[in-house]
Design an enzyme around this catalytic site. Structure first.
Site, PDB file in Angstrom:
ATOM      1  N   ASP A  94       0.794  -1.222  -0.063  1.00 30.45           N
ATOM      2  CA  ASP A  94       0.088   0.127   0.031  1.00 30.45           C
ATOM      3  C   ASP A  94       0.911   1.253   0.139  1.00 30.45           C
ATOM      4  O   ASP A  94       1.729   1.200   0.733  1.00 30.45           O
ATOM      5  CB  ASP A  94      -0.837   0.083   1.384  1.00 30.45           C
ATOM      6  CG  ASP A  94      -2.045   0.909   1.309  1.00 30.45           C
ATOM      7  OD1 ASP A  94      -2.457   1.512   0.200  1.00 30.45           O
ATOM      8  OD2 ASP A  94      -2.570   1.364   2.417  1.00 30.45           O
ATOM      9  N   GLY A 227      -9.120   5.663   1.347  1.00 30.11           N
ATOM     10  CA  GLY A 227      -9.734   6.301   2.536  1.00 30.11           C
ATOM     11  C   GLY A 227     -11.180   6.014   2.405  1.00 30.11           C
ATOM     12  O   GLY A 227     -12.093   7.055   2.464  1.00 30.11           O
ATOM     13  N   ASP A 271      -8.715   0.623   6.327  1.00 33.60           N
ATOM     14  CA  ASP A 271      -7.551   0.447   7.485  1.00 33.60           C
ATOM     15  C   ASP A 271      -8.337   1.121   8.729  1.00 33.60           C
ATOM     16  O   ASP A 271      -8.421   0.390  10.000  1.00 33.60           O
ATOM     17  CB  ASP A 271      -6.355   1.162   7.128  1.00 33.60           C
ATOM     18  CG  ASP A 271      -5.237   1.075   8.144  1.00 33.60           C
ATOM     19  OD1 ASP A 271      -5.476   0.313   9.152  1.00 33.60           O
ATOM     20  OD2 ASP A 271      -4.006   1.506   7.843  1.00 33.60           O
ATOM     21  N   SER A 272      -8.597   2.330   8.678  1.00 33.44           N
ATOM     22  CA  SER A 272      -9.062   2.891  10.054  1.00 33.44           C
ATOM     23  C   SER A 272     -10.309   2.297  10.639  1.00 33.44           C
ATOM     24  O   SER A 272     -10.315   2.157  11.879  1.00 33.44           O
ATOM     25  CB  SER A 272      -9.612   4.421   9.671  1.00 33.44           C
ATOM     26  OG  SER A 272      -8.414   4.961   9.331  1.00 33.44           O
TER      27      SER A 272
HETATM   28  P1  13P Z   1      -9.047   4.636   5.888  1.00 26.37           P
HETATM   29  O1  13P Z   1      -8.073   5.407   6.588  1.00 26.37           O
HETATM   30  O2  13P Z   1     -10.325   5.180   5.422  1.00 26.37           O
HETATM   31  O3  13P Z   1      -9.144   3.291   6.386  1.00 26.37           O
HETATM   32  O4  13P Z   1      -8.239   4.524   4.517  1.00 26.37           O
HETATM   33  C1  13P Z   1      -7.321   3.596   4.407  1.00 26.37           C
HETATM   34  C2  13P Z   1      -6.359   3.512   2.863  1.00 26.37           C
HETATM   35  O5  13P Z   1      -6.973   4.128   1.980  1.00 26.37           O
HETATM   36  C3  13P Z   1      -5.331   2.609   2.910  1.00 26.37           C
HETATM   37  O6  13P Z   1      -4.636   2.942   1.802  1.00 26.37           O
END
Ligand code: 13P
Length: 325
Positions: A94, A227, A271-272
């Site tokens: 990533d 994101g 991820d978040s």
């Molecule tokens: P989030 O922070 O919205 O989970 O996005 C994660 C992401 O895009 C990893 O590349």
């Protein structure tokens, strides 16, 4: 010593994205840094019959050690056989920020890499992406590139303001770089604070007009949404209830993600949401059972909650559940 991802049991994203495009869903791309997260991702995807991309940022490689992460991912392939019917799994870098990092990942068994030149001037983004594509394709590894800049913070990637992707650039960019998928900026952002809104206010909609124009110019080409955490308000409330302090954390509404998943968006990055669910579970144990000091007693419940969250996402947001025949 170089090792091919094929020997390790990973697949590149080509067939995954072709199926997702044909059937109108998005493949989940979940980040991991530790064992419990990876176990949860793999368990959820096997139990829901979803293909999966497990992804590692350069921050994760620093935190957990690149060698350890790689072997953990390899362990995940083996673990799938123990818990049910294995699903296609890609190991993805990533936000790769250099040719050297991408090459190192390709040489050590990654099946897919992202080269993120989105912060560079257009011609430099093209030159860097093209160089990575040439090396990756010689190894049958797929490459994700990015045009437009997302706001927010994720590990070492941060930008204060976003720049929407300019649809007029996408055909030229894809043709000249040869990349396999393209991350675009349509209003999503990294982290748990995606929009500055007051409690109760609704968030601005994603720019589906840009997505539509991009997909009209690149018919059948896989688009990636970074994101894309929805920042579950129940997890945020639990964190705050048990001593946390997350003020005005907001994410992308699920109905917008559902709409994106049905379109040319073939990969959705999360991820978040994993971080939040894990933090909520750990905080709850610490406050309600202050006598516990065995990490299994707080990371175990966190893993259980993560499995439920990932399954729910596959089933009711991304549409990737029950796609593995
Ligand atoms: P989030 O922070 O919205 O989970 O996005 C994660 C992401 O895009 C990893 O590349």
């Amino acid at each position: 010593m170089t090792v091919s991802y094929k020997e390790l049991g990973f697949v590149n994203t080509k067939e995954m994205f072709a199926n997702a495009m044909k059937e109108g869903y998005a493949v989940p791309a979940y980040n991991f840094n530790n064992m419990e997260q990876l176990q949860a991702i793999v368990t959820a995807c096997v139990e829901s019959g979803s293909p999966v991309i497990v992804q590692v940022s350069s921050g994760a490689r620093k935190y957990a050690n690149a060698t350890m992460l790689r072997w953990m991912a390899r362990g995940a392939v083996e673990m799938m056989k123990d818990i049910g019917k294995p699903v296609p799994i890609a190991l993805h870098l990533d936000h790769g920020d250099s040719f050297e990092l991408c090459k190192d990942c390709i040489d050590s068994g990654f099946s897919s890499v992202m080269i993120d030149g989105s912060h560079l001037p257009y011609e430099e983004n093209i030159a860097l992406t093209k160089k990575v594509v040439e090396y990756a394709h010689a190894n049958d590894v797929t490459v994700e590139a990015e045009l437009g800049v997302l706001a927010g913070i994720e590990d070492e990637v941060s930008a204060e303001h976003h720049t929407y992707t300019d649809p007029a650039q996408v055909e030229d960019f894809v043709k000249r770089t040869g990349c396999d998928s393209l991350a675009i900026s349509i209003g999503t952002s990294h982290g748990a604070y995606k929009f500055k809104v007051k409690p109760g206010e609704s968030v601005p909609p994603l720019r589906f007009d840009i997505l539509e124009e991009v997909s009209n110019r690149l018919p059948g080409f896989p688009i990636v949404l970074h994101g894309a955490s929805s920042v579950d308000q129940k997890a945020v409330a639990t964190i705050n209830q048990y001593g946390g302090k997350l003020d005005n954390a907001v994410g992308i509404p699920e109905d917008q993600l559902r709409k994106a998943a049905k379109s040319a968006v073939c990969k959705i990055n999360v991820d978040s949401d994993g971080r939040l669910v894990m933090t909520a579970a750990v905080r709850k144990v610490f406050v309600t059972k202050p006598e516990e000091f065995d990490p299994r007693k707080y990371l175990g419940p966190a893993r259980t909650d993560l499995i439920a969250m990932y399954k729910e996402k596959n089933q009711s947001v991304l549409g990737s559940a029950n796609r593995v025949k």
